[in-house]
Design a protein around this motif. Structure first.
Motif, PDB file in Angstrom:
ATOM      1  N   MET A 124     -57.905  20.117  32.011  1.00  0.00           N
ATOM      2  CA  MET A 124     -56.373  19.749  32.667  1.00  0.00           C
ATOM      3  C   MET A 124     -55.442  20.632  32.156  1.00  0.00           C
ATOM      4  SD  MET A 124     -56.885  15.522  32.066  1.00  0.00           S
ATOM      5  CE  MET A 124     -55.385  15.420  32.458  1.00  0.00           C
ATOM      6  N   GLN A 125     -55.382  21.110  31.134  1.00  0.00           N
ATOM      7  CA  GLN A 125     -54.309  21.847  30.800  1.00  0.00           C
ATOM      8  C   GLN A 125     -54.415  23.393  31.226  1.00  0.00           C
ATOM      9  OE1 GLN A 125     -54.380  22.119  26.544  1.00  0.00           O
ATOM     10  NE2 GLN A 125     -52.965  20.298  26.313  1.00  0.00           N
ATOM     11  N   VAL A 126     -55.789  23.916  31.615  1.00  0.00           N
ATOM     12  CA  VAL A 126     -56.039  25.087  32.096  1.00  0.00           C
ATOM     13  C   VAL A 126     -55.650  25.098  33.440  1.00  0.00           C
ATOM     14  CG1 VAL A 126     -57.831  26.569  33.039  1.00  0.00           C
ATOM     15  CG2 VAL A 126     -57.852  25.910  30.678  1.00  0.00           C
ATOM     16  N   TRP A 127     -55.848  23.758  34.125  1.00  0.00           N
ATOM     17  CA  TRP A 127     -55.543  23.612  35.595  1.00  0.00           C
ATOM     18  C   TRP A 127     -54.110  23.463  35.672  1.00  0.00           C
ATOM     19  CZ3 TRP A 127     -57.331  24.574  40.256  1.00  0.00           C
ATOM     20  CH2 TRP A 127     -56.868  23.726  41.342  1.00  0.00           C
ATOM     21  N   GLN A 128     -53.283  22.911  34.894  1.00  0.00           N
ATOM     22  CA  GLN A 128     -52.088  22.560  35.162  1.00  0.00           C
ATOM     23  C   GLN A 128     -51.158  24.013  34.925  1.00  0.00           C
ATOM     24  OE1 GLN A 128     -51.174  19.554  32.335  1.00  0.00           O
ATOM     25  NE2 GLN A 128     -51.377  17.982  33.565  1.00  0.00           N
ATOM     26  N   HIS A 129     -51.758  24.833  34.059  1.00  0.00           N
ATOM     27  CA  HIS A 129     -51.034  26.013  33.718  1.00  0.00           C
ATOM     28  C   HIS A 129     -51.728  27.318  34.389  1.00  0.00           C
ATOM     29  CE1 HIS A 129     -48.481  23.853  31.211  1.00  0.00           C
ATOM     30  NE2 HIS A 129     -49.522  23.146  30.579  1.00  0.00           N
ATOM     31  N   ARG A 166     -51.281  29.228  36.925  1.00  0.00           N
ATOM     32  CA  ARG A 166     -50.622  30.204  37.412  1.00  0.00           C
ATOM     33  C   ARG A 166     -49.952  31.081  36.176  1.00  0.00           C
ATOM     34  NH1 ARG A 166     -47.704  26.274  41.132  1.00  0.00           N
ATOM     35  NH2 ARG A 166     -49.134  26.557  43.163  1.00  0.00           N
ATOM     36  N   HIS A 167     -50.217  30.804  35.098  1.00  0.00           N
ATOM     37  CA  HIS A 167     -49.670  31.506  33.787  1.00  0.00           C
ATOM     38  C   HIS A 167     -50.828  31.960  32.833  1.00  0.00           C
ATOM     39  CE1 HIS A 167     -45.688  29.712  34.547  1.00  0.00           C
ATOM     40  NE2 HIS A 167     -46.351  28.624  34.558  1.00  0.00           N
ATOM     41  N   HIS A 168     -51.921  32.464  33.743  1.00  0.00           N
ATOM     42  CA  HIS A 168     -53.235  32.942  33.270  1.00  0.00           C
ATOM     43  C   HIS A 168     -52.926  34.109  32.372  1.00  0.00           C
ATOM     44  CE1 HIS A 168     -53.602  36.209  36.039  1.00  0.00           C
ATOM     45  NE2 HIS A 168     -53.053  35.354  37.045  1.00  0.00           N
ATOM     46  N   ASN A 203     -57.518  41.956  29.199  1.00  0.00           N
ATOM     47  CA  ASN A 203     -57.598  42.311  28.018  1.00  0.00           C
ATOM     48  C   ASN A 203     -57.604  41.513  26.736  1.00  0.00           C
ATOM     49  OD1 ASN A 203     -54.933  42.373  28.230  1.00  0.00           O
ATOM     50  ND2 ASN A 203     -55.003  44.394  27.544  1.00  0.00           N
ATOM     51  N   PHE A 204     -56.877  40.312  27.114  1.00  0.00           N
ATOM     52  CA  PHE A 204     -56.841  39.212  26.062  1.00  0.00           C
ATOM     53  C   PHE A 204     -57.852  38.106  26.225  1.00  0.00           C
ATOM     54  CE2 PHE A 204     -55.658  35.124  24.662  1.00  0.00           C
ATOM     55  CZ  PHE A 204     -55.445  35.370  23.252  1.00  0.00           C
ATOM     56  N   LEU A 205     -58.216  37.829  27.686  1.00  0.00           N
ATOM     57  CA  LEU A 205     -59.000  36.688  27.821  1.00  0.00           C
ATOM     58  C   LEU A 205     -60.536  37.078  27.560  1.00  0.00           C
ATOM     59  CD1 LEU A 205     -59.014  33.873  28.802  1.00  0.00           C
ATOM     60  CD2 LEU A 205     -59.235  34.968  31.153  1.00  0.00           C
ATOM     61  N   VAL A 206     -61.034  38.184  27.731  1.00  0.00           N
ATOM     62  CA  VAL A 206     -62.494  38.489  27.677  1.00  0.00           C
ATOM     63  C   VAL A 206     -62.834  38.535  25.991  1.00  0.00           C
ATOM     64  CG1 VAL A 206     -64.314  40.382  28.022  1.00  0.00           C
ATOM     65  CG2 VAL A 206     -62.823  39.806  29.679  1.00  0.00           C
ATOM     66  N   PRO A 207     -61.946  39.303  25.177  1.00  0.00           N
ATOM     67  CA  PRO A 207     -62.361  38.879  23.698  1.00  0.00           C
ATOM     68  C   PRO A 207     -62.417  37.568  23.158  1.00  0.00           C
ATOM     69  CG  PRO A 207     -60.950  40.865  24.082  1.00  0.00           C
ATOM     70  CD  PRO A 207     -61.044  40.370  25.616  1.00  0.00           C
ATOM     71  N   PHE A 208     -61.428  36.752  23.706  1.00  0.00           N
ATOM     72  CA  PHE A 208     -61.220  35.508  23.415  1.00  0.00           C
ATOM     73  C   PHE A 208     -62.298  34.470  23.726  1.00  0.00           C
ATOM     74  CE2 PHE A 208     -59.774  30.950  24.330  1.00  0.00           C
ATOM     75  CZ  PHE A 208     -59.421  30.712  22.904  1.00  0.00           C
TER      76      PHE A 208
END
Length: 111
Positions: free
Chosen positions: A58-63, A65-67, A71-76
């Motif tokens: 739900m938090q991912v969906w609500q936010h 637009r602020h992805h 280069n941060f997301l893949v290592p995470f």
């Protein structure tokens, strides 16, 4: 299920939900020890997996637009996958008493 157990578990879920809404964290750190006080730690973690996943989605969906940048997301995501794999192995291989000790230490470190 005794009424006291229900009050403790639902109270922990309620306060944890408020903390999660306010800070983004809190529900598992309160609900898992509360559930583990009455049941096995494995049971508590499995029970909390679904509501935690739902609230995170739900938090991912609500936010959405602020992805974050790739280069941060893949290592995470790689680190998260490694953590889930290791955590599942620990959960499956350790006895209940040791897991309870780990939960107690995690709560103290969180606080």
């Amino acid at each position: 299920m005794p009424i006291f157990e229900l009050v403790v578990v639902f109270g922990s879920l309620m306060v944890g939900g408020i903390l999660k809404g306010a800070t983004g964290a809190g529900a598992p750190i309160l609900a898992i020890p509360a559930l583990a006080a009455f049941h096995d730690v494995r049971f508590a973690i499995v029970i909390m997996t679904v509501p935690n996943l739902i609230t995170n989605l739900m938090q991912v969906w609500q936010h959405r637009r602020h992805h974050l940048r790739p280069n941060f997301l893949v290592p995470f995501l790689i680190a998260a996958s490694a953590g889930v794999t290791f955590g599942t192995w620990v959960l499956a291989s350790l006895d209940s008493r040791t897991l309870s000790l780990f939960v107690a230490v995690a709560v103290l470190l969180y606080l």
